[in-house]
Design a protein around this motif. Sequence first.
Motif, PDB file in Angstrom:
ATOM      1  N   VAL A 148       0.850  -1.185   0.000  1.00  0.00           N
ATOM      2  CA  VAL A 148       0.000   0.000   0.000  1.00  0.00           C
ATOM      3  C   VAL A 148       0.886   1.235   0.000  1.00  0.00           C
ATOM      4  O   VAL A 148       1.818   1.362   0.805  1.00  0.00           O
ATOM      5  CB  VAL A 148      -0.931   0.003   1.225  1.00  0.00           C
ATOM      6  CG1 VAL A 148      -1.734   1.298   1.284  1.00  0.00           C
ATOM      7  CG2 VAL A 148      -1.863  -1.193   1.184  1.00  0.00           C
ATOM      8  N   GLY A 149       0.618   2.130  -0.950  1.00  0.00           N
ATOM      9  CA  GLY A 149       1.442   3.322  -1.090  1.00  0.00           C
ATOM     10  C   GLY A 149       2.563   3.167  -2.080  1.00  0.00           C
ATOM     11  O   GLY A 149       3.244   4.144  -2.406  1.00  0.00           O
ATOM     12  N   GLY A 150       2.788   1.933  -2.582  1.00  0.00           N
ATOM     13  CA  GLY A 150       3.834   1.709  -3.568  1.00  0.00           C
ATOM     14  C   GLY A 150       3.356   2.025  -4.967  1.00  0.00           C
ATOM     15  O   GLY A 150       2.272   2.601  -5.187  1.00  0.00           O
ATOM     16  N   ASP A 151       4.150   1.645  -5.937  1.00  0.00           N
ATOM     17  CA  ASP A 151       3.828   1.898  -7.341  1.00  0.00           C
ATOM     18  C   ASP A 151       3.213   0.651  -7.954  1.00  0.00           C
ATOM     19  O   ASP A 151       3.755  -0.452  -7.835  1.00  0.00           O
ATOM     20  CB  ASP A 151       5.085   2.290  -8.115  1.00  0.00           C
ATOM     21  CG  ASP A 151       5.663   3.628  -7.641  1.00  0.00           C
ATOM     22  OD1 ASP A 151       4.866   4.482  -7.207  1.00  0.00           O
ATOM     23  OD2 ASP A 151       6.903   3.798  -7.676  1.00  0.00           O
ATOM     24  N   MET A 152       2.085   0.858  -8.615  1.00  0.00           N
ATOM     25  CA  MET A 152       1.463  -0.241  -9.346  1.00  0.00           C
ATOM     26  C   MET A 152       2.214  -0.447 -10.657  1.00  0.00           C
ATOM     27  O   MET A 152       2.406   0.505 -11.415  1.00  0.00           O
ATOM     28  CB  MET A 152      -0.005   0.077  -9.626  1.00  0.00           C
ATOM     29  CG  MET A 152      -0.769  -1.058 -10.279  1.00  0.00           C
ATOM     30  SD  MET A 152      -1.034  -2.452  -9.159  1.00  0.00           S
ATOM     31  CE  MET A 152      -2.182  -1.729  -7.983  1.00  0.00           C
ATOM     32  N   PRO A 153       2.687  -1.668 -10.948  1.00  0.00           N
ATOM     33  CA  PRO A 153       3.430  -1.897 -12.198  1.00  0.00           C
ATOM     34  C   PRO A 153       2.585  -1.537 -13.417  1.00  0.00           C
ATOM     35  O   PRO A 153       1.423  -1.946 -13.532  1.00  0.00           O
ATOM     36  CB  PRO A 153       3.750  -3.390 -12.153  1.00  0.00           C
ATOM     37  CG  PRO A 153       3.670  -3.765 -10.707  1.00  0.00           C
ATOM     38  CD  PRO A 153       2.612  -2.883 -10.114  1.00  0.00           C
ATOM     39  N   ALA A 154       3.186  -0.783 -14.312  1.00  0.00           N
ATOM     40  CA  ALA A 154       2.454  -0.350 -15.496  1.00  0.00           C
ATOM     41  C   ALA A 154       2.182  -1.503 -16.450  1.00  0.00           C
ATOM     42  O   ALA A 154       1.224  -1.450 -17.232  1.00  0.00           O
ATOM     43  CB  ALA A 154       3.239   0.755 -16.209  1.00  0.00           C
ATOM     44  N   ASP A 155       3.015  -2.545 -16.401  1.00  0.00           N
ATOM     45  CA  ASP A 155       2.841  -3.679 -17.319  1.00  0.00           C
ATOM     46  C   ASP A 155       2.065  -4.832 -16.690  1.00  0.00           C
ATOM     47  O   ASP A 155       2.087  -5.946 -17.221  1.00  0.00           O
ATOM     48  CB  ASP A 155       4.199  -4.178 -17.806  1.00  0.00           C
ATOM     49  CG  ASP A 155       5.109  -4.599 -16.648  1.00  0.00           C
ATOM     50  OD1 ASP A 155       4.812  -4.234 -15.494  1.00  0.00           O
ATOM     51  OD2 ASP A 155       6.115  -5.294 -16.908  1.00  0.00           O
ATOM     52  N   ALA A 156       1.389  -4.587 -15.579  1.00  0.00           N
ATOM     53  CA  ALA A 156       0.609  -5.642 -14.926  1.00  0.00           C
ATOM     54  C   ALA A 156      -0.615  -5.966 -15.767  1.00  0.00           C
ATOM     55  O   ALA A 156      -1.417  -5.085 -16.093  1.00  0.00           O
ATOM     56  CB  ALA A 156       0.194  -5.203 -13.530  1.00  0.00           C
ATOM     57  N   VAL A 157      -0.769  -7.250 -16.124  1.00  0.00           N
ATOM     58  CA  VAL A 157      -1.935  -7.682 -16.906  1.00  0.00           C
ATOM     59  C   VAL A 157      -2.994  -8.318 -16.002  1.00  0.00           C
ATOM     60  O   VAL A 157      -4.138  -8.456 -16.413  1.00  0.00           O
ATOM     61  CB  VAL A 157      -1.519  -8.670 -18.002  1.00  0.00           C
ATOM     62  CG1 VAL A 157      -0.661  -7.972 -19.047  1.00  0.00           C
ATOM     63  CG2 VAL A 157      -0.781  -9.866 -17.413  1.00  0.00           C
ATOM     64  N   TRP A 158      -2.595  -8.713 -14.803  1.00  0.00           N
ATOM     65  CA  TRP A 158      -3.547  -9.318 -13.857  1.00  0.00           C
ATOM     66  C   TRP A 158      -3.210  -8.823 -12.457  1.00  0.00           C
ATOM     67  O   TRP A 158      -2.084  -8.980 -11.979  1.00  0.00           O
ATOM     68  CB  TRP A 158      -3.467 -10.850 -13.939  1.00  0.00           C
ATOM     69  CG  TRP A 158      -4.357 -11.570 -12.971  1.00  0.00           C
ATOM     70  CD1 TRP A 158      -5.426 -11.053 -12.292  1.00  0.00           C
ATOM     71  CD2 TRP A 158      -4.269 -12.946 -12.587  1.00  0.00           C
ATOM     72  NE1 TRP A 158      -6.015 -12.004 -11.505  1.00  0.00           N
ATOM     73  CE2 TRP A 158      -5.332 -13.190 -11.670  1.00  0.00           C
ATOM     74  CE3 TRP A 158      -3.418 -13.990 -12.935  1.00  0.00           C
ATOM     75  CZ2 TRP A 158      -5.529 -14.433 -11.091  1.00  0.00           C
ATOM     76  CZ3 TRP A 158      -3.620 -15.232 -12.374  1.00  0.00           C
ATOM     77  CH2 TRP A 158      -4.667 -15.459 -11.456  1.00  0.00           C
TER      78      TRP A 158
END
Length: 323
Positions: A19-29
């Motif tokens: 929580v508070g981190g960066d969501m990966p831009a290449d996450a498909v799921w």
Amino acid sequence: MIHAYCLRDGALRLIEVPVGGDMPADAVWIDLFAPTPTEDRFVEAALGIAIPTHEEMAEIEPSSRLRVENEAQYMTGSLVLGSEGERPGLSEVTFILFRSRLLTVRYGEFKAFSLVVGQLERGCPEGLRGDQIFMSLLDAIVDRSADIIERVAADIDLISRRIFERDNGQGSQRHRAILRQIGRKGDLASKARESLVSMARIVTFLIAEGEARKPGKEQRAALKSLQRDISSLTNHVSYLGDKITFLLDATLGMVSIEQNNIIKIFAVLSVVFMPPTLIASIYGMNFQYMPELADHWGYPVALLAMLAAAIGPYFFFKWKRWL
């Protein structure tokens, strides 16, 4: 817990997102497993879509389970949880398709998810999209339901043989054990059917939405195949439900026959001992003038009369084949 799966080096890679981190831009799921309210708000802010709460996922009306909101498809289904244990349950899972991504919200550990994750971690095609992962999950869920139904069918066959085999003197304890087994299998079969019905609604929703979005030929064929499989499994589990009902009635009938046999024994004994009791009660009266009391043969004759009165009804019942 937030799991982000990214397509890297020809396979799906798991990344833990705090929580508070960066969501990966290449996450498909993106898989939310038992998310806290804080994690829900973080994902909502990161992705710009609404995340349903556990209470909202439990709502049963179709408009809440199947909807399109802000170009995102929300689909909620029920999956069997703990099918190997004695107390199986149902847990809701929400699938959200948006921008070629898949987001799942769940509060249970399901084998179908681990199977798909293991398969994609070993290797997956280039350009894998969220809708393709979703189709793999649906296929794994239907296969898992089929495995549950096959196990229930095999267990029901074993129970059926136990019901109609020779009693071997175990009696009511054996019947109580069989009734418990029938109850557990009936509960599991009903939960499997409810899960299949929810999956059928999701597939129907996807087919209806696909007419507007014009999916590929391969995806349409996969959806039609899933629809046929779900329909076939639903019919089979309905047949198993009828068989479970028959076995329940048969077991209760066996219990009734056993009880009737016990009652019949007491009824026969009461009739057998009634004439000797009558003779004994007559000669047990304390009257002064009873002719047989003064005779030496009175006592043995009374005993013989009581014995004959007991044996006579017994042979009569045997002759009538009531015993």
